[in-house]
Design a protein around this motif. Structure first.
Motif, short mmCIF file in Angstrom:
data_model
loop_
_atom_site.label_atom_id
_atom_site.label_comp_id
_atom_site.label_asym_id
_atom_site.label_seq_id
_atom_site.Cartn_x
_atom_site.Cartn_y
_atom_site.Cartn_z
N LYS A 180 2.47 39.10 12.21
CA LYS A 180 2.20 37.69 11.99
C LYS A 180 1.13 37.22 12.97
N ARG A 181 0.54 36.11 12.69
CA ARG A 181 -0.49 35.58 13.59
C ARG A 181 0.15 35.20 14.93
N GLY A 182 -0.65 35.29 15.96
CA GLY A 182 -0.14 34.96 17.29
C GLY A 182 0.24 36.20 18.07
N ARG A 183 0.85 35.97 19.21
CA ARG A 183 1.24 37.08 20.08
C ARG A 183 2.37 37.90 19.46
N PRO A 184 2.36 39.23 19.67
CA PRO A 184 3.47 40.05 19.16
C PRO A 184 4.80 39.62 19.77
N ARG A 185 5.86 39.78 19.01
CA ARG A 185 7.20 39.43 19.48
C ARG A 185 7.84 40.66 20.11
N ARG A 186 8.41 40.51 21.32
CA ARG A 186 9.03 41.63 22.01
C ARG A 186 10.49 41.38 22.37
N ARG A 187 10.84 40.12 22.54
CA ARG A 187 12.18 39.82 23.03
C ARG A 187 12.93 38.93 22.04
N PRO A 188 14.21 39.20 21.83
CA PRO A 188 15.04 38.27 21.05
C PRO A 188 15.35 37.04 21.89
N ASP A 189 15.81 35.98 21.25
CA ASP A 189 16.21 34.78 21.99
C ASP A 189 17.48 35.02 22.79
N ALA A 190 18.39 35.82 22.23
CA ALA A 190 19.67 36.11 22.89
C ALA A 190 20.08 37.53 22.56
N VAL A 191 20.96 38.10 23.40
CA VAL A 191 21.47 39.44 23.13
C VAL A 191 23.00 39.39 23.20
N LEU A 192 23.65 39.96 22.20
CA LEU A 192 25.10 39.98 22.10
C LEU A 192 25.62 41.35 22.51
N ALA A 193 26.68 41.36 23.31
CA ALA A 193 27.25 42.63 23.78
C ALA A 193 28.74 42.47 24.00
N GLY A 194 29.45 43.59 23.96
CA GLY A 194 30.90 43.59 24.14
C GLY A 194 31.30 43.62 25.60
N ARG A 195 32.60 43.79 25.85
CA ARG A 195 33.15 43.73 27.21
C ARG A 195 32.66 44.84 28.11
N GLY A 196 32.21 45.94 27.53
CA GLY A 196 31.69 47.03 28.34
C GLY A 196 30.41 46.67 29.07
N TYR A 197 29.79 45.57 28.68
CA TYR A 197 28.54 45.12 29.30
C TYR A 197 28.78 43.93 30.25
N ASP A 198 30.05 43.68 30.57
CA ASP A 198 30.41 42.49 31.37
C ASP A 198 30.16 42.74 32.86
N HIS A 199 28.93 42.51 33.29
CA HIS A 199 28.55 42.60 34.70
C HIS A 199 27.57 41.46 34.98
N ASP A 200 27.89 40.63 35.99
CA ASP A 200 27.03 39.49 36.29
C ASP A 200 25.64 39.92 36.74
N LYS A 201 25.55 41.07 37.40
CA LYS A 201 24.23 41.59 37.80
C LYS A 201 23.32 41.75 36.59
N TYR A 202 23.86 42.31 35.51
CA TYR A 202 23.05 42.56 34.32
C TYR A 202 22.79 41.26 33.55
N ARG A 203 23.69 40.31 33.65
CA ARG A 203 23.41 39.01 33.06
C ARG A 203 22.17 38.39 33.71
N ARG A 204 22.09 38.49 35.03
CA ARG A 204 20.93 37.94 35.73
C ARG A 204 19.65 38.68 35.34
N LEU A 205 19.75 40.00 35.19
CA LEU A 205 18.57 40.78 34.79
C LEU A 205 18.11 40.42 33.38
N VAL A 206 19.07 40.17 32.50
CA VAL A 206 18.72 39.77 31.12
C VAL A 206 18.04 38.40 31.13
#
Length: 281
Positions: A180-206
């Protein structure tokens, strides 16, 4: 061809002209020597169909049926390694994502991530003792999809790696999606993950990547509603593991397994693109 109820359908490893028109320009050109040219190189299209035959059936390379015209298993393996080194599969996946984006078939409002264990009988790089398979040697497929279940990127690790360690690499592995016209899209607006991804460190990195983390909390009751949106990534895993070569890690070389993984994602994108085109025709 597969015949049934009067309908003739192509076999899954047959490559139609439309798909080949996308793939052929990506393949490295090999000029035949003028002096001492040797045996004529087997046609790329037939060899690619041989690679797809192995991906779909899981057959060993040495058992590839010569009567199907794909060339020997050795020829197909060498060509797969050659094309992998040339970066063909990530470029194919990126092109198909761009076509889906152009057809308004991609939804970047959210993405979903998950991991899936597979056995790895031959060991090799990117394998490890799996905690969910009695310590047997295995690998993990890690996947990120858009909101509709289109695979955006996949990674391979040892079976002993925690899913959360691949959250940032998956987000970073999403290619710049044009179409599409404009800059390429690389990131979603949000990312959904289960309990195995429950770490505040990684929330900050996201958050640092400009993406909103929607990650289920450990110790909380079910019913967050995330499962109703995250199921799409589980469906893609089911589609990927319909490719029998991806159900078990037979490859000692991790780059060959990753090639099959990326090629599987690209083929899923191609099917979704064909479906989107049929709906708009």
């Amino acid at each position: 061809m597969i015949r049934g109820c009067g309908v003739v359908r192509p076999k899954p490893w047959e490559v139609d002209a439309e798909l080949w028109a996308v793939i052929e320009p990506l393949l490295p050109k090999v000029e035949r020597r003028i002096r001492h040219p040797g045996r004529k190189r087997h046609p790329d299209r037939l060899v690619f169909q041989g690679i797809l035959f192995v991906l779909h059936t899981g057959i060993a390379w040495e058992h590839l049926p010569k009567e199907l015209g794909f060339g020997s298993g050795t020829t197909c393996w060498r060509r797969l390694a050659e094309w992998t080194e040339a970066g063909v599969w990530p470029r194919l996946h990126e092109i198909l994502l761009a076509k889906l984006h152009s057809a308004n078939a991609l939804d970047f409002s959210r993405a979903a991530v998950d991991g899936s264990h597979i056995r790895a009988f031959k060991g090799g790089a990117k394998t490890g003792r799996s905690p969910v398979d009695r310590g047997r040697t295995g690998s993990k497929h890690h996947l990120i999809t858009d909101a509709t279940g289109i695979p955006l990127a996949a990674t391979l690790t040892g079976g002993n790696r925690n899913d959360v360690t691949q959250l940032i690499p998956l987000l970073q592995a999403v290619p710049p999606v044009r179409g599409k016209r404009g800059r390429p899209r690389r990131r979603p607006d949000a990312v959904l993950a289960g309990r195995g991804y429950d770490h505040d460190k990684y929330r900050r990195l996201v958050w640092a990547l400009g993406v909103k983390p929607l990650i289920a909390r450990r110790g909380t009751e079910h019913g967050s509603g995330l499962g109703a949106q995250r199921w799409v990534v589980e469906r893609v895993f089911a589609h990927l593991h319909w490719f029998r070569r991806l159900r078990i890690g037979w490859e000692i070389r991790d780059d060959i397994h990753e090639a099959f993984l990326t090629l599987g994602c690209a083929l899923i994108c191609w099917r979704r693109l064909a479906s989107a085109q049929r709906r708009h025709s």
